[in-house]
Design a protein around this motif. Structure first.
Motif, PDB file in Angstrom:
ATOM      1  N   THR A  91     -25.599  34.168  -4.992  1.00 26.87           N
ATOM      2  CA  THR A  91     -24.421  33.189  -4.879  1.00 26.87           C
ATOM      3  C   THR A  91     -24.976  31.792  -4.693  1.00 26.87           C
ATOM      4  O   THR A  91     -24.473  30.942  -5.469  1.00 26.87           O
ATOM      5  CB  THR A  91     -23.559  33.701  -3.716  1.00 26.87           C
ATOM      6  OG1 THR A  91     -23.281  34.977  -3.843  1.00 26.87           O
ATOM      7  CG2 THR A  91     -22.421  32.779  -3.776  1.00 26.87           C
ATOM      8  N   MET A 125     -26.126  30.188  -8.041  1.00 29.06           N
ATOM      9  CA  MET A 125     -25.230  29.963  -9.125  1.00 29.06           C
ATOM     10  C   MET A 125     -24.762  28.500  -8.635  1.00 29.06           C
ATOM     11  O   MET A 125     -23.574  28.007  -9.193  1.00 29.06           O
ATOM     12  CB  MET A 125     -24.221  30.947  -9.143  1.00 29.06           C
ATOM     13  CG  MET A 125     -24.761  32.141  -9.906  1.00 29.06           C
ATOM     14  SD  MET A 125     -25.169  31.806 -11.433  1.00 29.06           S
ATOM     15  CE  MET A 125     -23.860  31.134 -12.370  1.00 29.06           C
ATOM     16  N   GLY A 126     -25.033  27.945  -7.493  1.00 27.57           N
ATOM     17  CA  GLY A 126     -24.445  26.836  -6.891  1.00 27.57           C
ATOM     18  C   GLY A 126     -23.148  26.715  -6.038  1.00 27.57           C
ATOM     19  O   GLY A 126     -22.396  25.851  -5.979  1.00 27.57           O
ATOM     20  N   TYR A 127     -22.799  28.091  -5.737  1.00 31.54           N
ATOM     21  CA  TYR A 127     -21.512  28.289  -4.771  1.00 31.54           C
ATOM     22  C   TYR A 127     -21.765  27.577  -3.555  1.00 31.54           C
ATOM     23  O   TYR A 127     -20.686  27.088  -2.860  1.00 31.54           O
ATOM     24  CB  TYR A 127     -21.356  29.470  -4.768  1.00 31.54           C
ATOM     25  CG  TYR A 127     -20.619  30.148  -5.701  1.00 31.54           C
ATOM     26  CD1 TYR A 127     -19.220  30.212  -5.977  1.00 31.54           C
ATOM     27  CD2 TYR A 127     -21.214  30.854  -6.826  1.00 31.54           C
ATOM     28  CE1 TYR A 127     -18.561  30.699  -7.316  1.00 31.54           C
ATOM     29  CE2 TYR A 127     -20.806  31.476  -8.179  1.00 31.54           C
ATOM     30  CZ  TYR A 127     -19.203  31.485  -8.174  1.00 31.54           C
ATOM     31  OH  TYR A 127     -18.839  31.674  -9.363  1.00 31.54           O
ATOM     32  N   HIS A 169     -19.838  36.619  -6.020  1.00 30.77           N
ATOM     33  CA  HIS A 169     -20.173  35.335  -5.904  1.00 30.77           C
ATOM     34  C   HIS A 169     -18.915  34.746  -5.105  1.00 30.77           C
ATOM     35  O   HIS A 169     -19.051  34.208  -4.159  1.00 30.77           O
ATOM     36  CB  HIS A 169     -20.550  34.623  -7.245  1.00 30.77           C
ATOM     37  CG  HIS A 169     -21.651  34.958  -7.708  1.00 30.77           C
ATOM     38  ND1 HIS A 169     -21.968  34.771  -8.953  1.00 30.77           N
ATOM     39  CD2 HIS A 169     -22.896  35.551  -7.036  1.00 30.77           C
ATOM     40  CE1 HIS A 169     -23.210  35.182  -9.146  1.00 30.77           C
ATOM     41  NE2 HIS A 169     -23.935  35.771  -8.381  1.00 30.77           N
ATOM     42  N   CYS A 189     -19.183  33.656  -1.396  1.00 32.42           N
ATOM     43  CA  CYS A 189     -18.844  32.050  -1.037  1.00 32.42           C
ATOM     44  C   CYS A 189     -17.798  31.583   0.001  1.00 32.42           C
ATOM     45  O   CYS A 189     -17.988  30.945   0.967  1.00 32.42           O
ATOM     46  CB  CYS A 189     -18.465  31.423  -2.407  1.00 32.42           C
ATOM     47  SG  CYS A 189     -18.180  29.760  -2.387  1.00 32.42           S
ATOM     48  N   ARG A 201     -14.459  22.640  -7.947  1.00 34.98           N
ATOM     49  CA  ARG A 201     -15.787  22.699  -8.097  1.00 34.98           C
ATOM     50  C   ARG A 201     -16.483  24.160  -8.480  1.00 34.98           C
ATOM     51  O   ARG A 201     -16.993  24.549  -9.681  1.00 34.98           O
ATOM     52  CB  ARG A 201     -16.696  22.041  -7.143  1.00 34.98           C
ATOM     53  CG  ARG A 201     -18.286  21.864  -7.444  1.00 34.98           C
ATOM     54  CD  ARG A 201     -18.972  21.376  -6.219  1.00 34.98           C
ATOM     55  NE  ARG A 201     -18.958  22.580  -5.286  1.00 34.98           N
ATOM     56  CZ  ARG A 201     -19.940  23.770  -5.171  1.00 34.98           C
ATOM     57  NH1 ARG A 201     -20.676  23.818  -6.265  1.00 34.98           N
ATOM     58  NH2 ARG A 201     -19.929  24.605  -4.246  1.00 34.98           N
ATOM     59  N   LEU A 202     -16.071  24.988  -7.610  1.00 33.55           N
ATOM     60  CA  LEU A 202     -16.377  26.448  -7.614  1.00 33.55           C
ATOM     61  C   LEU A 202     -15.841  27.151  -9.056  1.00 33.55           C
ATOM     62  O   LEU A 202     -16.517  27.765  -9.741  1.00 33.55           O
ATOM     63  CB  LEU A 202     -15.794  27.376  -6.559  1.00 33.55           C
ATOM     64  CG  LEU A 202     -16.146  26.737  -5.256  1.00 33.55           C
ATOM     65  CD1 LEU A 202     -15.572  27.611  -4.269  1.00 33.55           C
ATOM     66  CD2 LEU A 202     -17.854  26.870  -5.070  1.00 33.55           C
ATOM     67  N   SER A 242     -15.637  25.768 -11.953  1.00 37.16           N
ATOM     68  CA  SER A 242     -16.470  25.269 -12.856  1.00 37.16           C
ATOM     69  C   SER A 242     -17.697  25.692 -13.030  1.00 37.16           C
ATOM     70  O   SER A 242     -18.548  25.888 -14.143  1.00 37.16           O
ATOM     71  CB  SER A 242     -16.708  23.748 -12.884  1.00 37.16           C
ATOM     72  OG  SER A 242     -17.528  23.334 -11.793  1.00 37.16           O
ATOM     73  N   LEU A 243     -18.189  26.542 -12.134  1.00 33.95           N
ATOM     74  CA  LEU A 243     -19.490  27.325 -12.083  1.00 33.95           C
ATOM     75  C   LEU A 243     -19.876  28.238 -13.079  1.00 33.95           C
ATOM     76  O   LEU A 243     -20.674  28.488 -13.552  1.00 33.95           O
ATOM     77  CB  LEU A 243     -19.991  27.912 -10.735  1.00 33.95           C
ATOM     78  CG  LEU A 243     -19.854  26.749  -9.673  1.00 33.95           C
ATOM     79  CD1 LEU A 243     -20.124  27.334  -8.088  1.00 33.95           C
ATOM     80  CD2 LEU A 243     -20.831  25.627  -9.847  1.00 33.95           C
ATOM     81  N   GLU A 244     -18.688  29.182 -13.186  1.00 38.90           N
ATOM     82  CA  GLU A 244     -18.926  30.321 -14.289  1.00 38.90           C
ATOM     83  C   GLU A 244     -17.442  30.806 -14.438  1.00 38.90           C
ATOM     84  O   GLU A 244     -16.629  30.717 -13.696  1.00 38.90           O
ATOM     85  CB  GLU A 244     -20.057  31.492 -13.597  1.00 38.90           C
ATOM     86  CG  GLU A 244     -19.487  31.990 -12.236  1.00 38.90           C
ATOM     87  CD  GLU A 244     -20.320  33.376 -11.832  1.00 38.90           C
ATOM     88  OE1 GLU A 244     -21.121  33.743 -12.663  1.00 38.90           O
ATOM     89  OE2 GLU A 244     -20.421  33.264 -10.576  1.00 38.90           O
TER      90      GLU A 244
END
Length: 692
Positions: free
Chosen positions: A47, A50-52, A73, A77, A307-308, A310-312
């Motif tokens: 998690t 992936m930038g969460y 994730h 998060c 923002r979240l 946009s991560l995946e």
């Protein structure tokens, strides 16, 4: 099942051998409980990668990053967001204290201390204490020893040592103490902390993330009571599971039992108010508890949610809401800390009240009957079904069992009635693998397949026309190009008529970007070209995963998931007039429970709503009947006692039989977080509870 917890040490460094090697006399259940730490550590590291959330240190507690699913994730998060929220509140409320402590019970391989370095005030003002099984903390110490980035953050009085004379203090740093103690022995825990220099009367936050639930009830109660009496100015933050009663809860409980790490407290404290009373009865002065859906609405800024997203790519909304409705964050307080409110909304979010709809009184119970156990080809979700004749139901697409594994399905499925029994199935390999499309019977006799997706980043770019031959039972599939505006999924497509002309109302749905919700469009049914149709009134709010069905030449749109991430409880009618359609909002009495991922039908002037997902676990919808003239709502409880498996009424399809008295429910279920994929075993028959 997908997503099972991994075996002990899988994906982790093994500096001290396996758990079984290190604890030869440990009960098997304790070893299994410790193995949950391994899965959790890998999931947290994935998690973070992936930038969460920001955590550059968790990766040092695994041998390599194993990428988890977007659903895992999101679940980890929201857990990290809740715990961080409580920590920051504690630091804010104790900012003037000369010293404060965080005591993590059952810490596992969490990187709490290293994440907090430099954030908690001047050196020495905060000390992080961590406790877990001796085997776990010895492994953790050795992993810290091996990572220079971790060792350099320790303000050690001496290099980390193996054990003190008590055999419990494993890392002795100026502001970090790691102890190996079994939490089930409160006396040993108290002595170990006291001997290591813990200060009992300074502000202390005790943190227990999915720990007490594995303990014997008497032992976990002892920990709660011990903490209340030993720490006069303290907060206890608890994160764990609740509500084992519904289908998701049954799958969750069964999963942990199969791992020999049963959730011991969930059946005794099944609801949030039970957890609250659990702490108040152990002398905590104040207690606040909320499930993770409420926390997300109340305490996570919209900017962070965007923002979240946009991560995946992510498209498992049902599973995330269900997971979050079965986990809670609780904060109990004593002493000076009881004077401060907890779980406070962030600045600018004070008005984000969590929608609470009281449970409607049940008008009765509807008993469901399973169809033949020989029907095995409908174990799926995200598919669509409709009648192609009075005795044939066609089902297309979805995710489910195929070739011995879980995957996107590539078959057309026909369920046939013979001698008044729906018991024969035929499949053909004519499907392209899309799911979450629409399936619309047309007046022409054809069936239109519109939209759908192959993955959250790959929508289907053409329509399909299905033609069923009554003589041969064969299905012909013809591709048809559509305009780009119709490439969507989780939408509806309903045939309507105005001034003698037929149109297709396409409403809502999703596009590749998570936040993109699509508006209504009208198509000419003859060629699927866009049509200019006059419509007055206020259209329903854009949403996806709603339901739509025809009524009196128009359509009834119900529920759906809004851009805010909360389900809708609205019902909107598209009513045909002399020269135009009108959007008309139906006010219901009592208010309808919001929902999405449900199915609907109309019989006469009665709207039938079946199942769906709501963000309160106790309020999962069953069967609702809505009078489309008066707006009166009648709720019915679905009794699945005749089924030997949990019945999940989301991601399903349903077909109203020609007699208008019965509904066949086909498929349904989903991926239940990390607990495995649950698929309803077989179709069920439901008798509608109204006179015809």
């Amino acid at each position: 099942m997908w997503g099972r917890i991994s075996a002990p040490d899988r994906g982790l460094g093994r500096p001290a051998g396996s758990l079984c090697d290190l604890t030869p006399c440990r009960m098997k259940s304790d070893v299994c409980v410790q193995s949950t730490n391994d899965f959790s550590t890998v999931s947290k590291a994935s998690t973070a990668s992936m930038g969460y959330f920001t955590d550059p240190y968790q990766k040092y507690f695994i041998s390599r990053v194993c990428r988890r699913s977007p659903l895992i994730h999101r679940g980890y998060c929201i857990r990290a967001q809740a715990v961080t929220h409580c920590l920051l509140e504690f630091f804010q409320d104790t900012a003037s204290s000369p010293h404060r402590q965080v005591l993590s019970l059952g810490c596992g391989f969490d990187s709490l201390y290293f994440r907090l370095c430099g954030r908690t005030g001047t050196p020495g003002s905060t000390c992080i204490w961590e406790v877990d099984f001796p085997t776990v903390v010895h492994r953790k110490r050795l992993l810290i020893d091996q990572a220079e980035d971790l060792r350099s953050l320790l303000k050690t009085k001496a290099p980390p040592t193996g054990c003190n004379e008590r055999g419990s203090l494993v890392v002795d740093s100026q502001d970090y103490r790691l102890l190996g103690v079994d939490l089930g022995d409160v006396g040993a825990l108290d002595a170990a902390l006291d001997g290591a220099g813990l200060i009992w009367d300074c502000p202390t936050l005790l943190l227990a993330e999915v720990v007490l639930c594995y303990m014997d009830l008497a032992q976990s109660g002892d920990v709660i009571g011990w903490a209340a009496h030993r720490f006069p100015h303290s907060r206890f933050v608890l994160y764990e599971q609740f509500f084992p009663d519904d289908a998701f809860g049954r799958v969750m409980v069964s999963h942990f039992e199969s791992l020999n790490s049963p959730l011991r407290s969930v059946s005794v404290y099944p609801r949030l108010h039970h957890q609250e009373q659990r702490f108040l009865q152990k002398d905590w002065l104040r207690c606040r508890v909320m499930d993770m859906n409420e926390f997300s609405v109340s305490c996570v800024p919209q900017s962070e949610k965007l923002r979240l997203e946009s991560l995946e790519p992510f498209d498992e909304f049902e599973e995330l809401h269900l997971k979050c409705s079965h986990y809670f964050i609780l904060v109990a307080s004593r002493g000076n800390l009881a004077e401060c409110p907890v779980l406070r909304p962030l600045s600018g979010m004070e008005g984000n009240d969590f929608p609470v709809i009281p449970s409607l009184p049940s008008g009765g119970t509807v008993l469901v009957k399973p169809l033949s156990s020989a029907i095995t080809g409908l174990r799926r979700f995200g598919h669509r079904s409709c009648l192609v004749s009075d005795c044939v139901i066609i089902t297309t697409g979805g995710f489910g069992e195929g070739d011995g594994k879980h995957q996107r399905l590539r078959d057309l499925h026909l369920l046939l009635q013979e001698e008044d029994t729906w018991g024969r199935e035929v499949t053909t390999s004519q499907w392209d693998g899309r799911l979450l499309h629409s399936l619309s019977p047309l007046t022409s006799g054809d069936i239109l397949v519109l939209g759908g997706r192959f993955s959250p980043s790959r929508p289907a770019d053409h329509a399909l026309i299905l033609t069923y031959d009554q003589e041969t039972g064969a299905v012909t599939v013809t591709q048809k190009h559509v305009c780009p505006e119709l490439r969507r999924w989780r939408h509806t497509a309903t045939e309507v008529s105005l001034c003698g002309l037929l149109y297709l109302l396409v409403f809502g749905g999703r596009w590749v970007e998570s936040s993109a919700l699509l508006d209504a469009a009208f198509l000419h049914t003859r060629d699927l070209s866009l049509a200019e149709v006059p419509v007055v009134g206020v259209a329903p709010t854009s949403c996806h995963s709603h339901s739509s069905c025809g009524w009196a030449g128009g359509a009834v749109i119900s529920g759906g998931l809004l851009a805010s991430g909360t389900p809708s409880g609205s019902i909107t009618v598209l009513a045909p007039g002399h020269s135009h359609f009108s959007w008309e909002r139906l006010d219901t009495t009592p208010p309808l429970t919001p929902r999405y991922s449900h199915s609907s039908h109309v019989v006469g002037d009665t709207l039938i709503l079946l199942g769906g997902v709501w963000i309160h676990a106790p309020g999962v919808p069953g069967l609702s009947l809505v009078d489309l003239i008066s707006g009166h709502v009648s709720e019915y409880t679905i009794n699945s006692a005749r089924l030997e498996w949990p019945l999940m009424l989301h991601g399903h399809s349903s077909v109203l039989l020609p007699d208008k008295k019965r509904v066949v429910v086909l498929g349904g279920g989903g991926t239940c977080f990390s607990f495995g994929t649950h698929l309803n075993e077989q179709p069920i028959l439901l008798e509608l509870p109204y006179p015809t």
